[in-house]
Design an enzyme around this catalytic site. Sequence first.
Site, PDB file in Angstrom:
ATOM      1  N   SER A  43     -49.698  -9.825 -17.893  1.00 34.75           N
ATOM      2  CA  SER A  43     -49.196 -11.704 -16.993  1.00 34.75           C
ATOM      3  C   SER A  43     -48.261 -12.095 -17.913  1.00 34.75           C
ATOM      4  O   SER A  43     -46.910 -12.257 -17.778  1.00 34.75           O
ATOM      5  CB  SER A  43     -50.273 -12.333 -16.876  1.00 34.75           C
ATOM      6  OG  SER A  43     -50.999 -12.705 -18.205  1.00 34.75           O
ATOM      7  N   ASP A 333     -47.016 -22.424 -19.858  1.00 34.32           N
ATOM      8  CA  ASP A 333     -48.632 -23.029 -19.015  1.00 34.32           C
ATOM      9  C   ASP A 333     -49.854 -22.767 -20.228  1.00 34.32           C
ATOM     10  O   ASP A 333     -50.116 -22.664 -21.092  1.00 34.32           O
ATOM     11  CB  ASP A 333     -48.805 -22.254 -17.688  1.00 34.32           C
ATOM     12  CG  ASP A 333     -48.950 -21.110 -17.344  1.00 34.32           C
ATOM     13  OD1 ASP A 333     -49.069 -20.034 -18.854  1.00 34.32           O
ATOM     14  OD2 ASP A 333     -49.214 -19.719 -16.761  1.00 34.32           O
ATOM     15  N   HIS A 336     -49.070 -18.982 -21.489  1.00 33.78           N
ATOM     16  CA  HIS A 336     -48.258 -18.001 -21.693  1.00 33.78           C
ATOM     17  C   HIS A 336     -46.832 -18.581 -22.088  1.00 33.78           C
ATOM     18  O   HIS A 336     -47.125 -20.352 -21.527  1.00 33.78           O
ATOM     19  CB  HIS A 336     -47.728 -17.183 -20.167  1.00 33.78           C
ATOM     20  CG  HIS A 336     -48.792 -16.294 -19.153  1.00 33.78           C
ATOM     21  ND1 HIS A 336     -49.114 -17.116 -18.513  1.00 33.78           N
ATOM     22  CD2 HIS A 336     -49.241 -15.612 -19.085  1.00 33.78           C
ATOM     23  CE1 HIS A 336     -50.572 -16.681 -18.023  1.00 33.78           C
ATOM     24  NE2 HIS A 336     -50.306 -15.513 -18.368  1.00 33.78           N
TER      25      HIS A 336
END
Length: 370
Positions: A43, A333, A336
Amino acid sequence: MLNMYGHRWWCFAVVVVVACWWKGVVGQQQPRQASAIWVMGDSLVDNGNNNFLMSLARANYYPYGVDYYRGPTGRFCNARTFSDILDWLGVAAPPPFADPRTAGNRILGGVNYASAAGGILDESGQHYGDRITLNQQVVNFETTLGQLRTMISPANLTQFLANSIVIMVFGSNDYINNYLMPNLYATSRFYNPQAFGNLLLNRYARQIQALYSLGLRKFFLAGVGPIGCTPNQLATGRGAPGRCVDSVNQMVGPFNEGLKSLVGQFNGGSHPGAMFVYGNTYGTFGDILNNPARYGFRVRDRACCGLGRNQGQITCIPNLIPCANRNEYVFWDAFHPTQAANGVLAQRAYSGSTTDSFPINVQQLAQLKL
């Protein structure tokens, strides 16, 4: 935490300098330094592949992409990811493999295969549902290669692949969404951190070898960052006040040390005509966290978008209002970085010293004649 109020004027100057530098970088077309960019990972560099999967690990909703010109695209960031910013190489950020439109001329600048929740181990992240693991990402590259063989002559294809760069960002999910979840995964019961790091490296090396066999010659292999410093880990309360969760950071040490050693082995003659670069994500991100004001950051222990302690217990959910001063936050977040932090990571990887990228940086890798 650092007392930043006594240095407001200095921080302002740093922010202005960084902003001007950033504007200069993104405001002009860079000369092409690589034939293509292939992105593999999780991600941290997924740019929309999981949008096409039956997965809980998605970021195709607001406020993800709040600062991106295309809005929410599946990037786990407020705007651009680490690999996006490496378009300094003069090659536009490549399209996601899973998008049906990624075919024909669209693959000539490279493809992004990265998938949120994907790991080196096939089982990592399986509680999120579908994801594209390292093994499958290599298979997907073979699919792209089959298409390229119909478009480029064999001799030109060999040169095309040799002059391209593969960016690989793996390992975080094997810890966050496997080893650190003993209730769902058994790995921490069977492997101590050293043995687990070795397991990951053995599997990783096998697929790096496969990509070399397929014709890739320039590799950037990013290490795992200090995941014990993410808002999600801070929210557990397992760290001392004002500190990261040191026990978690220590777990990733064997993997990072082993990956750097693996780069040395690969460059030692076993892979002729290739160059492998280790990206010291842990060291660079640690520098950001230890010296946030140097880079214009004010908040290093909370997410810009999230809920609960450190805004990291529940990650960024649909339509949650994010922080307004996003360029002053290290974390977007629970897991990340913000685009601002990604910019620092990318700049250090691209043009930093051997402390940041070993044995050479990405810019030098691109210029290397193999």
